[in-house]
Design a protein around this motif. Structure first.
Motif, PDB file in Angstrom:
ATOM      1  N   ARG A  74       0.853  -1.183   0.000  1.00  0.00           N
ATOM      2  CA  ARG A  74       0.000   0.000   0.000  1.00  0.00           C
ATOM      3  C   ARG A  74       0.888   1.232   0.000  1.00  0.00           C
ATOM      4  O   ARG A  74       1.804   1.340   0.800  1.00  0.00           O
ATOM      5  CB  ARG A  74      -0.898   0.029   1.231  1.00  0.00           C
ATOM      6  CG  ARG A  74      -1.960  -1.015   1.189  1.00  0.00           C
ATOM      7  CD  ARG A  74      -2.889  -0.833   2.371  1.00  0.00           C
ATOM      8  NE  ARG A  74      -3.823  -1.907   2.392  1.00  0.00           N
ATOM      9  CZ  ARG A  74      -5.123  -1.756   2.188  1.00  0.00           C
ATOM     10  NH1 ARG A  74      -5.621  -0.558   1.977  1.00  0.00           N
ATOM     11  NH2 ARG A  74      -5.926  -2.783   2.222  1.00  0.00           N
ATOM     12  N   LEU A  75       0.575   2.124  -0.903  1.00  0.00           N
ATOM     13  CA  LEU A  75       1.301   3.392  -0.983  1.00  0.00           C
ATOM     14  C   LEU A  75       0.291   4.516  -0.844  1.00  0.00           C
ATOM     15  O   LEU A  75      -0.823   4.427  -1.357  1.00  0.00           O
ATOM     16  CB  LEU A  75       2.030   3.521  -2.319  1.00  0.00           C
ATOM     17  CG  LEU A  75       3.079   2.457  -2.617  1.00  0.00           C
ATOM     18  CD1 LEU A  75       3.584   2.600  -4.051  1.00  0.00           C
ATOM     19  CD2 LEU A  75       4.235   2.574  -1.657  1.00  0.00           C
ATOM     20  N   ALA A  76       0.674   5.568  -0.181  1.00  0.00           N
ATOM     21  CA  ALA A  76      -0.217   6.715  -0.008  1.00  0.00           C
ATOM     22  C   ALA A  76       0.589   8.000  -0.143  1.00  0.00           C
ATOM     23  O   ALA A  76       1.802   8.010   0.054  1.00  0.00           O
ATOM     24  CB  ALA A  76      -0.889   6.664   1.363  1.00  0.00           C
ATOM     25  N   CYS A  77      -0.106   9.058  -0.492  1.00  0.00           N
ATOM     26  CA  CYS A  77       0.537  10.365  -0.542  1.00  0.00           C
ATOM     27  C   CYS A  77      -0.440  11.383   0.031  1.00  0.00           C
ATOM     28  O   CYS A  77      -1.647  11.171   0.059  1.00  0.00           O
ATOM     29  CB  CYS A  77       0.935  10.740  -1.969  1.00  0.00           C
ATOM     30  SG  CYS A  77      -0.460  10.944  -3.060  1.00  0.00           S
ATOM     31  N   ARG A  78       0.126  12.468   0.465  1.00  0.00           N
ATOM     32  CA  ARG A  78      -0.679  13.509   1.064  1.00  0.00           C
ATOM     33  C   ARG A  78      -0.045  14.847   0.723  1.00  0.00           C
ATOM     34  O   ARG A  78       1.176  14.967   0.699  1.00  0.00           O
ATOM     35  CB  ARG A  78      -0.696  13.309   2.566  1.00  0.00           C
ATOM     36  CG  ARG A  78      -1.720  14.079   3.285  1.00  0.00           C
ATOM     37  CD  ARG A  78      -1.753  13.608   4.711  1.00  0.00           C
ATOM     38  NE  ARG A  78      -2.513  14.582   5.463  1.00  0.00           N
ATOM     39  CZ  ARG A  78      -2.765  14.493   6.722  1.00  0.00           C
ATOM     40  NH1 ARG A  78      -2.291  13.495   7.402  1.00  0.00           N
ATOM     41  NH2 ARG A  78      -3.469  15.409   7.314  1.00  0.00           N
TER      42      ARG A  78
ATOM     43  N   TYR B 226      -2.348  15.267  -9.762  1.00  0.00           N
ATOM     44  CA  TYR B 226      -1.363  14.194  -9.850  1.00  0.00           C
ATOM     45  C   TYR B 226      -1.943  13.057 -10.676  1.00  0.00           C
ATOM     46  O   TYR B 226      -3.148  12.995 -10.932  1.00  0.00           O
ATOM     47  CB  TYR B 226      -0.966  13.678  -8.463  1.00  0.00           C
ATOM     48  CG  TYR B 226      -1.962  12.728  -7.854  1.00  0.00           C
ATOM     49  CD1 TYR B 226      -1.751  11.350  -7.907  1.00  0.00           C
ATOM     50  CD2 TYR B 226      -3.123  13.187  -7.262  1.00  0.00           C
ATOM     51  CE1 TYR B 226      -2.669  10.473  -7.364  1.00  0.00           C
ATOM     52  CE2 TYR B 226      -4.039  12.322  -6.724  1.00  0.00           C
ATOM     53  CZ  TYR B 226      -3.809  10.959  -6.775  1.00  0.00           C
ATOM     54  OH  TYR B 226      -4.731  10.092  -6.256  1.00  0.00           O
TER      55      TYR B 226
ATOM     56  N   ASN C 160      -1.015   8.611 -11.389  1.00  0.00           N
ATOM     57  CA  ASN C 160      -0.126   7.484 -11.114  1.00  0.00           C
ATOM     58  C   ASN C 160      -0.450   6.329 -12.044  1.00  0.00           C
ATOM     59  O   ASN C 160      -1.512   6.286 -12.653  1.00  0.00           O
ATOM     60  CB  ASN C 160      -0.184   7.052  -9.646  1.00  0.00           C
ATOM     61  CG  ASN C 160      -1.549   6.587  -9.222  1.00  0.00           C
ATOM     62  OD1 ASN C 160      -2.382   6.260 -10.047  1.00  0.00           O
ATOM     63  ND2 ASN C 160      -1.792   6.561  -7.942  1.00  0.00           N
TER      64      ASN C 160
ATOM     65  N   ALA D 260       4.286   7.887  -9.668  1.00  0.00           N
ATOM     66  CA  ALA D 260       3.329   8.977  -9.448  1.00  0.00           C
ATOM     67  C   ALA D 260       3.991  10.289  -9.849  1.00  0.00           C
ATOM     68  O   ALA D 260       5.158  10.518  -9.552  1.00  0.00           O
ATOM     69  CB  ALA D 260       2.914   9.031  -7.980  1.00  0.00           C
TER      70      ALA D 260
END
Length: 120
Positions: free
Chosen positions: A84-88, A98, A100, A113
């Motif tokens: 799991r990858l997340a960005c904020r 953005y 990805n 991304a």
């Protein structure tokens, strides 16, 4: 001296960061660079850097003026495990965005991304 009315606060539609176009660019780069490759831990660092630089250059070639780009690339070995990858981020939803894309083969996976932030 420039008049305040001449200063663009938002890009026009043609100059806006377009996530659908960015996804196409990322997918093309990932396919061209990683198709037929086999995972090797010693190579992933340089591959990720080269892929990120290639994506960033292609985004600059799109001609979206006054945008700054940040590109992240993650490469891992296919082992049947989940990731799991997340960005904020904190940005203007009218101008910044953005995109990805994910690439997978029998040996590796890659998530890239790209973030476009408009400079006022």
């Amino acid at each position: 001296m420039a008049d305040a009315a001449d200063f663009a606060v938002e890009p026009d539609y043609k100059s806006k960061f377009k996530p659908s176009r960015v996804r196409e660019i990322i997918a093309a780069v990932l396919k061209a660079r990683l198709a037929g490759t086999t995972y090797h831990a010693d190579n992933t660092s340089s591959w990720a850097r080269e892929i990120a630089d290639d994506i960033k250059q292609r985004l600059k070639d799109e001609g979206w003026t006054r945008y700054k780009y940040a590109v992240q690339v993650f490469i891992g070995e296919q082992r049947g495990e989940g990731v799991r990858l997340a960005c904020r981020g904190f940005w203007d939803v009218k101008t910044d965005s953005y995109a990805n894309e994910i690439f997978q083969n029998e040996s590796l996976f890659c998530v890239a991304a790209a973030f476009g932030v408009y400079l006022y």
